[in-house]
Motif scaffolding. Sequence first.
Motif, PDB file in Angstrom:
ATOM      1  N   ALA A  40      40.676  36.662  31.660  1.00 28.84           N
ATOM      2  CA  ALA A  40      41.729  37.102  32.576  1.00 28.84           C
ATOM      3  C   ALA A  40      41.739  36.237  33.838  1.00 28.84           C
ATOM      4  O   ALA A  40      42.805  35.835  34.323  1.00 28.84           O
ATOM      5  N   THR A  44      44.784  33.816  35.041  1.00 29.36           N
ATOM      6  CA  THR A  44      45.389  33.969  36.373  1.00 29.36           C
ATOM      7  C   THR A  44      45.409  32.623  37.085  1.00 29.36           C
ATOM      8  O   THR A  44      46.422  32.223  37.662  1.00 29.36           O
ATOM      9  N   TYR A 136      51.830  40.927  36.192  1.00 37.20           N
ATOM     10  CA  TYR A 136      50.610  41.158  35.406  1.00 37.20           C
ATOM     11  C   TYR A 136      49.351  40.978  36.255  1.00 37.20           C
ATOM     12  O   TYR A 136      48.367  41.696  36.091  1.00 37.20           O
ATOM     13  N   HIS A 137      49.378  39.990  37.174  1.00 39.01           N
ATOM     14  CA  HIS A 137      48.205  39.797  38.049  1.00 39.01           C
ATOM     15  C   HIS A 137      47.973  41.052  38.897  1.00 39.01           C
ATOM     16  O   HIS A 137      46.850  41.525  39.043  1.00 39.01           O
ATOM     17  N   GLU A 139      49.030  44.137  38.431  1.00 42.52           N
ATOM     18  CA  GLU A 139      48.629  45.312  37.653  1.00 42.52           C
ATOM     19  C   GLU A 139      47.110  45.293  37.440  1.00 42.52           C
ATOM     20  O   GLU A 139      46.419  46.287  37.617  1.00 42.52           O
ATOM     21  N   ARG A 140      46.609  44.112  37.060  1.00 42.11           N
ATOM     22  CA  ARG A 140      45.191  44.009  36.747  1.00 42.11           C
ATOM     23  C   ARG A 140      44.312  44.089  37.994  1.00 42.11           C
ATOM     24  O   ARG A 140      43.299  44.800  38.010  1.00 42.11           O
ATOM     25  N   ASP A 143      44.304  47.682  39.230  1.00 41.57           N
ATOM     26  CA  ASP A 143      43.480  48.541  38.356  1.00 41.57           C
ATOM     27  C   ASP A 143      41.988  48.306  38.592  1.00 41.57           C
ATOM     28  O   ASP A 143      41.183  49.242  38.589  1.00 41.57           O
TER      29      ASP A 143
ATOM     30  N   SER B 130      42.609  44.160  27.153  1.00 45.16           N
ATOM     31  CA  SER B 130      42.896  43.381  28.357  1.00 45.16           C
ATOM     32  C   SER B 130      44.326  42.849  28.289  1.00 45.16           C
ATOM     33  O   SER B 130      44.817  42.511  27.214  1.00 45.16           O
ATOM     34  N   GLN B 131      44.978  42.785  29.458  1.00 45.35           N
ATOM     35  CA  GLN B 131      46.343  42.232  29.499  1.00 45.35           C
ATOM     36  C   GLN B 131      46.337  40.715  29.350  1.00 45.35           C
ATOM     37  O   GLN B 131      47.385  40.080  29.318  1.00 45.35           O
ATOM     38  N   PHE B 132      45.150  40.100  29.294  1.00 45.75           N
ATOM     39  CA  PHE B 132      45.069  38.641  29.206  1.00 45.75           C
ATOM     40  C   PHE B 132      44.299  38.257  27.952  1.00 45.75           C
ATOM     41  O   PHE B 132      43.292  38.876  27.623  1.00 45.75           O
ATOM     42  N   GLY B 133      44.798  37.234  27.244  1.00 41.19           N
ATOM     43  CA  GLY B 133      44.178  36.859  25.981  1.00 41.19           C
ATOM     44  C   GLY B 133      43.944  35.376  25.849  1.00 41.19           C
ATOM     45  O   GLY B 133      43.852  34.655  26.854  1.00 41.19           O
ATOM     46  N   LYS B 154      52.633  39.610  24.587  1.00 39.11           N
ATOM     47  CA  LYS B 154      53.059  40.580  25.597  1.00 39.11           C
ATOM     48  C   LYS B 154      54.456  40.279  26.142  1.00 39.11           C
ATOM     49  O   LYS B 154      54.875  39.124  26.212  1.00 39.11           O
TER      50      LYS B 154
END
Lengths: 252, 156
Positions: A40, A44, A136-137, A139-140, A143, B130-133, B154
């Motif tokens: 992740a 990013t 998306y950045h 959101e993560r 969280d 995870s939202q990242f892959g 996604k």
Amino acid sequence: MTQREALFEFLQHLGDNTLILSHRVSEWCGHAPVIEEDIALANTALDLIGQAQMWLGLAAEIEGAGRDADALTYHRDSWDFRNLLLVERPNGDFGKTLMRQFLFDAWQALMLEKLARSEHKQIAAIAGKAIKEVAYHLERSGDTVIGLGDGTEESHARMQAALDDLWPYCGEMFNLDERYNALILANILPRMDDLRARWLSKVTDIFDDATLVIPTDNFAHSGGKSGRHTEHLGHLLCEMQVLQRSYPGAKW
Amino acid sequence: MVALVRPSTEQIWRWLDQIPDPEIPVITLVDLGVIRGVSWAEDMLVITVTPTYSGCPATRVIQMDIEAALSEKGVMNLKVVQQLSPSWTTDFLSKKGRDALENFGISPPHTAAGPQHCPLCKSRNVEKISQFGSTPCKALWRCCDCCEPFDYFKCI
């Protein structure tokens, strides 16, 4: 300052924010606590470097001096960089890195939302593209701030310390910069009056869920936007620029 | 050398639909929706391409693949131009591409909330890891029934 010079300044501000933060985040590659977080963070950093290429590419085009995004990245010195001091802060621990990311993401998402409505077509196009990635950045990072803030005693203490440490670097995001007035008048930049209030509302919501307390002292460091940086940027640039400084113009 | 007979734009689209995506080779560049225009400007063929994610390293490879594939067909006078707006969205993915992703084991874009079902056993009992892959366009999910992890393309 002419309108073109002001636009060059502002585009460097946007590009340098994403460039320097991208470099900082990429320092985690191979070091994050678990592989999902490592991926992740690398993703990013990749989005941010892509955005930096677009902003700095446009900056160089506006400048019209024959430079490109690479020339701006590798051949300017620290006093020429226009990024927020926040993004050059050293990573610290994982929690502090994500706290910095969240404070920045919350600002960047709002800024891009405004810029997507700019009358400058290229600015609107870049912002319209970047905003989807930044969603998306945010959101993560949001969280993660909640997960760690409202986590164990240890993680909570580290996140509160991170917030206390980074908070004085947030005010700079909202410093009204007179150099940009001409751009606002020309509808290239939207008005930023409500930016601080909307940002504060977003971060307050997340910090409430994270059981973290916003510091009451509103002292704010500044200087990044006009090229007065902390020593940390110089060290970062040493590493980022070493190859092009040693072999100017080297191609992959 | 310039091809003596200028191929039609329909022909060019068919050729482009044979070029695999560099990172997910089960779909083509046309399936991915990154080709936004094909036109002739006199003797020059202009291909308009939009990037998926800002920093996606495949963007440059895609441009080189287009140039290589079309020069093999005799199109030498070619320009690939980048277009940012309208920005790429997973809505640009073709039906053929979505089916190919599913058959390959990558769940195609469904809603922002996540995939429709596990691409392997079709169970709806799935959860996000995870939202990242492994590439900018994918998230990591897991099936709670067959226990297999899978990629989700996604939505953006």
